[in-house]
Design a protein around this motif. Structure first.
Motif, PDB file in Angstrom:
ATOM      1  N   ASP A 343      59.661  73.933  77.998  1.00  0.00           N
ATOM      2  CA  ASP A 343      58.925  72.811  77.409  1.00  0.00           C
ATOM      3  C   ASP A 343      58.665  72.926  75.915  1.00  0.00           C
ATOM      4  OD1 ASP A 343      58.608  71.209  79.759  1.00  0.00           O
ATOM      5  OD2 ASP A 343      57.109  72.635  80.469  1.00  0.00           O
ATOM      6  N   VAL A 344      59.635  73.414  75.162  1.00  0.00           N
ATOM      7  CA  VAL A 344      59.465  73.434  73.704  1.00  0.00           C
ATOM      8  C   VAL A 344      60.360  72.410  73.015  1.00  0.00           C
ATOM      9  CG1 VAL A 344      58.628  75.803  73.557  1.00  0.00           C
ATOM     10  CG2 VAL A 344      61.091  75.373  73.436  1.00  0.00           C
ATOM     11  N   ILE A 345      61.245  71.769  73.764  1.00  0.00           N
ATOM     12  CA  ILE A 345      61.983  70.629  73.220  1.00  0.00           C
ATOM     13  C   ILE A 345      61.841  69.466  74.197  1.00  0.00           C
ATOM     14  CG2 ILE A 345      63.645  71.876  71.783  1.00  0.00           C
ATOM     15  CD1 ILE A 345      65.691  71.553  74.056  1.00  0.00           C
ATOM     16  N   GLU A 346      61.673  68.276  73.656  1.00  0.00           N
ATOM     17  CA  GLU A 346      61.513  67.094  74.480  1.00  0.00           C
ATOM     18  C   GLU A 346      62.836  66.332  74.570  1.00  0.00           C
ATOM     19  OE1 GLU A 346      58.404  65.192  72.303  1.00  0.00           O
ATOM     20  OE2 GLU A 346      56.827  66.095  73.541  1.00  0.00           O
ATOM     21  N   GLU A 347      62.972  65.596  75.646  1.00  0.00           N
ATOM     22  CA  GLU A 347      64.217  64.881  75.918  1.00  0.00           C
ATOM     23  C   GLU A 347      64.617  63.954  74.775  1.00  0.00           C
ATOM     24  OE1 GLU A 347      65.916  61.746  79.259  1.00  0.00           O
ATOM     25  OE2 GLU A 347      64.258  63.092  79.767  1.00  0.00           O
ATOM     26  N   GLU A 348      63.653  63.188  74.255  1.00  0.00           N
ATOM     27  CA  GLU A 348      63.979  62.221  73.199  1.00  0.00           C
ATOM     28  C   GLU A 348      64.465  62.925  71.936  1.00  0.00           C
ATOM     29  OE1 GLU A 348      61.125  62.477  74.754  1.00  0.00           O
ATOM     30  OE2 GLU A 348      60.977  60.672  76.005  1.00  0.00           O
ATOM     31  N   VAL A 349      63.826  64.042  71.606  1.00  0.00           N
ATOM     32  CA  VAL A 349      64.179  64.760  70.377  1.00  0.00           C
ATOM     33  C   VAL A 349      65.561  65.381  70.481  1.00  0.00           C
ATOM     34  CG1 VAL A 349      63.555  66.672  68.847  1.00  0.00           C
ATOM     35  CG2 VAL A 349      61.764  65.222  69.817  1.00  0.00           C
ATOM     36  N   VAL A 350      65.831  66.078  71.580  1.00  0.00           N
ATOM     37  CA  VAL A 350      67.122  66.752  71.711  1.00  0.00           C
ATOM     38  C   VAL A 350      68.256  65.734  71.859  1.00  0.00           C
ATOM     39  CG1 VAL A 350      67.109  67.062  74.232  1.00  0.00           C
ATOM     40  CG2 VAL A 350      68.296  68.709  72.786  1.00  0.00           C
ATOM     41  N   THR A 351      67.990  64.597  72.473  1.00  0.00           N
ATOM     42  CA  THR A 351      69.021  63.556  72.606  1.00  0.00           C
ATOM     43  C   THR A 351      69.357  62.975  71.240  1.00  0.00           C
ATOM     44  OG1 THR A 351      68.305  62.995  74.851  1.00  0.00           O
ATOM     45  CG2 THR A 351      69.612  61.348  73.673  1.00  0.00           C
ATOM     46  N   GLN A 352      68.318  62.695  70.442  1.00  0.00           N
ATOM     47  CA  GLN A 352      68.558  62.175  69.091  1.00  0.00           C
ATOM     48  C   GLN A 352      69.301  63.202  68.246  1.00  0.00           C
ATOM     49  OE1 GLN A 352      67.378  62.867  65.858  1.00  0.00           O
ATOM     50  NE2 GLN A 352      68.041  60.929  64.932  1.00  0.00           N
ATOM     51  N   TRP A 353      68.882  64.466  68.353  1.00  0.00           N
ATOM     52  CA  TRP A 353      69.548  65.548  67.615  1.00  0.00           C
ATOM     53  C   TRP A 353      71.015  65.660  68.027  1.00  0.00           C
ATOM     54  CZ3 TRP A 353      71.702  69.836  70.081  1.00  0.00           C
ATOM     55  CH2 TRP A 353      72.168  70.858  69.237  1.00  0.00           C
ATOM     56  N   GLY A 354      71.265  65.601  69.329  1.00  0.00           N
ATOM     57  CA  GLY A 354      72.620  65.826  69.838  1.00  0.00           C
ATOM     58  C   GLY A 354      73.600  64.716  69.546  1.00  0.00           C
ATOM     59  N   THR A 355      73.094  63.559  69.159  1.00  0.00           N
ATOM     60  CA  THR A 355      73.989  62.419  68.922  1.00  0.00           C
ATOM     61  C   THR A 355      74.057  62.018  67.446  1.00  0.00           C
ATOM     62  OG1 THR A 355      72.149  60.949  69.528  1.00  0.00           O
ATOM     63  CG2 THR A 355      73.748  61.470  71.247  1.00  0.00           C
ATOM     64  N   HIS A 356      73.449  62.820  66.574  1.00  0.00           N
ATOM     65  CA  HIS A 356      73.478  62.512  65.139  1.00  0.00           C
ATOM     66  C   HIS A 356      73.857  63.765  64.348  1.00  0.00           C
ATOM     67  CE1 HIS A 356      71.074  59.177  66.695  1.00  0.00           C
ATOM     68  NE2 HIS A 356      71.360  58.521  65.587  1.00  0.00           N
ATOM     69  N   VAL A 357      75.080  63.787  63.842  1.00  0.00           N
ATOM     70  CA  VAL A 357      75.543  64.915  63.031  1.00  0.00           C
ATOM     71  C   VAL A 357      74.746  64.958  61.732  1.00  0.00           C
ATOM     72  CG1 VAL A 357      77.504  65.854  61.737  1.00  0.00           C
ATOM     73  CG2 VAL A 357      77.857  64.880  64.018  1.00  0.00           C
ATOM     74  N   SER A 358      74.336  66.168  61.338  1.00  0.00           N
ATOM     75  CA  SER A 358      73.517  66.317  60.139  1.00  0.00           C
ATOM     76  C   SER A 358      73.951  67.537  59.339  1.00  0.00           C
ATOM     77  CB  SER A 358      72.045  66.470  60.537  1.00  0.00           C
ATOM     78  OG  SER A 358      71.262  66.875  59.438  1.00  0.00           O
ATOM     79  N   LYS A 359      73.853  67.432  57.999  1.00  0.00           N
ATOM     80  CA  LYS A 359      74.174  68.562  57.117  1.00  0.00           C
ATOM     81  C   LYS A 359      72.912  69.273  56.645  1.00  0.00           C
ATOM     82  CE  LYS A 359      76.627  66.304  54.052  1.00  0.00           C
ATOM     83  NZ  LYS A 359      77.486  66.090  52.870  1.00  0.00           N
ATOM     84  N   LYS A 360      71.790  69.026  57.319  1.00  0.00           N
ATOM     85  CA  LYS A 360      70.528  69.591  56.846  1.00  0.00           C
ATOM     86  C   LYS A 360      70.475  71.110  56.974  1.00  0.00           C
ATOM     87  CE  LYS A 360      65.532  69.114  57.146  1.00  0.00           C
ATOM     88  NZ  LYS A 360      64.397  68.358  57.695  1.00  0.00           N
ATOM     89  N   TYR A 361      71.028  71.648  58.063  1.00  0.00           N
ATOM     90  CA  TYR A 361      70.906  73.086  58.313  1.00  0.00           C
ATOM     91  C   TYR A 361      72.233  73.835  58.225  1.00  0.00           C
ATOM     92  CZ  TYR A 361      66.340  71.643  60.033  1.00  0.00           C
ATOM     93  OH  TYR A 361      65.089  71.104  60.124  1.00  0.00           O
ATOM     94  N   VAL A 362      73.332  73.161  58.503  1.00  0.00           N
ATOM     95  CA  VAL A 362      74.659  73.786  58.431  1.00  0.00           C
ATOM     96  C   VAL A 362      75.622  72.769  57.827  1.00  0.00           C
ATOM     97  CG1 VAL A 362      74.323  75.334  60.413  1.00  0.00           C
ATOM     98  CG2 VAL A 362      75.199  73.024  60.802  1.00  0.00           C
ATOM     99  N   ASP A 363      76.856  73.199  57.572  1.00  0.00           N
ATOM    100  CA  ASP A 363      77.832  72.246  57.055  1.00  0.00           C
ATOM    101  C   ASP A 363      78.188  71.234  58.146  1.00  0.00           C
ATOM    102  OD1 ASP A 363      80.676  73.126  58.332  1.00  0.00           O
ATOM    103  OD2 ASP A 363      79.430  74.885  57.961  1.00  0.00           O
ATOM    104  N   LYS A 364      78.771  70.127  57.748  1.00  0.00           N
ATOM    105  CA  LYS A 364      79.017  69.008  58.656  1.00  0.00           C
ATOM    106  C   LYS A 364      79.923  69.385  59.828  1.00  0.00           C
ATOM    107  CE  LYS A 364      80.054  64.061  58.537  1.00  0.00           C
ATOM    108  NZ  LYS A 364      80.453  62.923  57.672  1.00  0.00           N
ATOM    109  N   ASP A 365      80.982  70.151  59.567  1.00  0.00           N
ATOM    110  CA  ASP A 365      81.908  70.514  60.645  1.00  0.00           C
ATOM    111  C   ASP A 365      81.235  71.411  61.673  1.00  0.00           C
ATOM    112  OD1 ASP A 365      84.170  69.078  59.839  1.00  0.00           O
ATOM    113  OD2 ASP A 365      84.696  70.589  58.356  1.00  0.00           O
ATOM    114  N   THR A 366      80.421  72.354  61.204  1.00  0.00           N
ATOM    115  CA  THR A 366      79.698  73.222  62.141  1.00  0.00           C
ATOM    116  C   THR A 366      78.724  72.389  62.968  1.00  0.00           C
ATOM    117  OG1 THR A 366      79.863  75.108  60.641  1.00  0.00           O
ATOM    118  CG2 THR A 366      78.178  75.225  62.345  1.00  0.00           C
ATOM    119  N   SER A 367      78.049  71.451  62.308  1.00  0.00           N
ATOM    120  CA  SER A 367      77.121  70.566  63.006  1.00  0.00           C
ATOM    121  C   SER A 367      77.845  69.796  64.113  1.00  0.00           C
ATOM    122  CB  SER A 367      76.502  69.582  62.010  1.00  0.00           C
ATOM    123  OG  SER A 367      75.650  68.671  62.663  1.00  0.00           O
TER     124      SER A 367
END
Length: 393
Positions: A343-367
């Motif tokens: 219970d440290v990640i919620e469904e809405e958050v992980v779903t949004q994270w998993g469907t939106h590539v981001s360069k915030k923490y790693v390069d785009k290809d790794t993301s």
């Protein structure tokens, strides 16, 4: 191919948690006599981390060494004629990065090369917004003008592939065992007088966790010291609280439980900061991350107090599996499942994270690779939700 280690793109930055990283350049000598040549087997991976075509650094090596180069992009072979030491080529790569990657203004590597007026090359920095000129006297510039970089594509579509069973190991027996571990360590935390005041609860139900999150979110603005985390900053200073935390956790990993680690975080004054999770994940977890998540579940539950904290936690996972331990990519669904189960990640958050590539923490290809690997878990979440809706009808 031998697996390469990972180094900071700016090798003058001595910080293990520096955001921008790349594989160590590998070399392989082939042939004999006049036909001897140096093959760079992971040039594509290195170049991808730099957001440059692999032909550019290869040609740069040739310019600097006075050697002929050849590329076979279809078969992913990049060659410099002659026998060249790996250390020397890595030094030259630093020169390429300085001249053709790093922003001259802020020294951030998140730049694109663009042509102005058809034959002037500039570095367009996505971090500070400035455009800085490239030294057009270098021989490589002629090659770049003749072979300009491809324009960045906007908005990639999310692909759907075959999905494995992400729910593997989520049976009643494993859930019960996991709950026992969490409650046992939470009980230990409550016995500690310094942390008892913080009200660590052994109740790990979804309702209880959400209630704690809501309560703590309300006090975030006043409780956080020094205001918000520095957005976009990774604490390049090794003496920053985050750098100190990273080193301390690595040195004491396995020796300290959740209580000891939390005390250190409190001592550094960063217990409310979401960036703490980004550093903690990289320093604390290893290739045994799935088991380690259950071990440190009470610590994670204590630190994750908002959606921002969840995203920072997932950012740390991106770096862990995408950069530090790429062999863990197939295990991403299990890692996410472990975080979801405690219970440290919620469904809405992980779903949004998993469907939106981001360069915030790693390069785009790794993301992209990390999110692609997460698809079985996201599919499981979707199907589980559908099943619940059908049962309610």
């Amino acid at each position: 191919m031998a697996s390469a280690g990972v180094v900071n793109i700016r090798r003058d930055v001595d910080d293990k948690f520096y955001r921008y990283r790349m594989p160590v350049l590998l070399t392989k000598i082939e042939g004999k006599g006049n036909g001897i040549k140096t093959v760079i087997p992971n040039m594509s991976d290195v170049s991808r981390a730099l957001s440059r075509p692999p032909t550019y650094p290869t040609k740069f090596f040739g310019c600097e060494l006075g050697a002929q180069t050849s590329f076979d992009e279809k078969n992913d072979r990049y060659i410099v004629n002659g026998a060249h030491d790996a250390t020397r080529l890595r030094e030259l790569l630093d020169g390429f990065i300085d001249k053709f990657v790093l922003c001259k203004s802020c020294k951030n590597p998140e730049t694109d090369l663009i042509l102005v007026k058809g034959d002037i090359i500039v570095r367009d920095c996505k971090a500070c917004g400035k455009r800085t000129d490239v030294d057009m006297r270098h021989k490589l510039t002629t090659f770049i003008v003749k072979n300009p970089p491809a324009k960045t594509k906007k908005g990639a579509k999310k692909g759907k592939g075959a999905h494995a069973d992400a729910g593997e190991g989520r049976g009643t027996e494993s859930d019960d065992e996991l709950t026992k571990k969490i409650k046992a360590e939470a009980a230990d935390l409550n016995e500690d007088t310094a942390l008892a005041k913080e009200d660590w609860s052994a109740d790990t139900s979804a309702e209880a966790v959400k209630a704690r999150v809501r309560a703590l979110e309300g006090s975030m603005a006043t409780a956080s010291i020094g205001g918000e985390d520095d957005v976009g900053s990774d604490g390049d200073d090794a003496d920053s609280p985050y750098g100190q935390l990273g080193r301390w956790v690595e040195e004491n990993r396995g020796k300290e439980g959740s209580v000891g680690i939390y005390k250190k975080i409190q001592e550094l004054g960063i217990e409310k900061k979401h960036k703490t999770l980004l550093v903690l994940v990289q320093a604390l977890f290893t290739e045994d991350v799935v088991d380690e998540i259950s071990k440190y579940a009470p610590l994670l539950a204590k630190l994750v107090t908002s959606e921002k904290h969840q995203k920072s936690l997932l950012g740390g996972i991106e770096r862990l599996v995408g950069l530090s331990h790429p062999d863990l990519l197939p295990s991403v669904p299990k890692v996410l499942m472990a975080l979801y189960q405690v219970d440290v990640i919620e469904e809405e958050v992980v779903t949004q994270w998993g469907t939106h590539v981001s360069k915030k923490y790693v390069d785009k290809d790794t993301s992209k690779r990390v999110r692609k690997a997460s698809e079985p878990f996201l599919k499981w979440l979707e199907e589980a939700e559908d099943s619940e809706e059908e049962s309610d009808e």
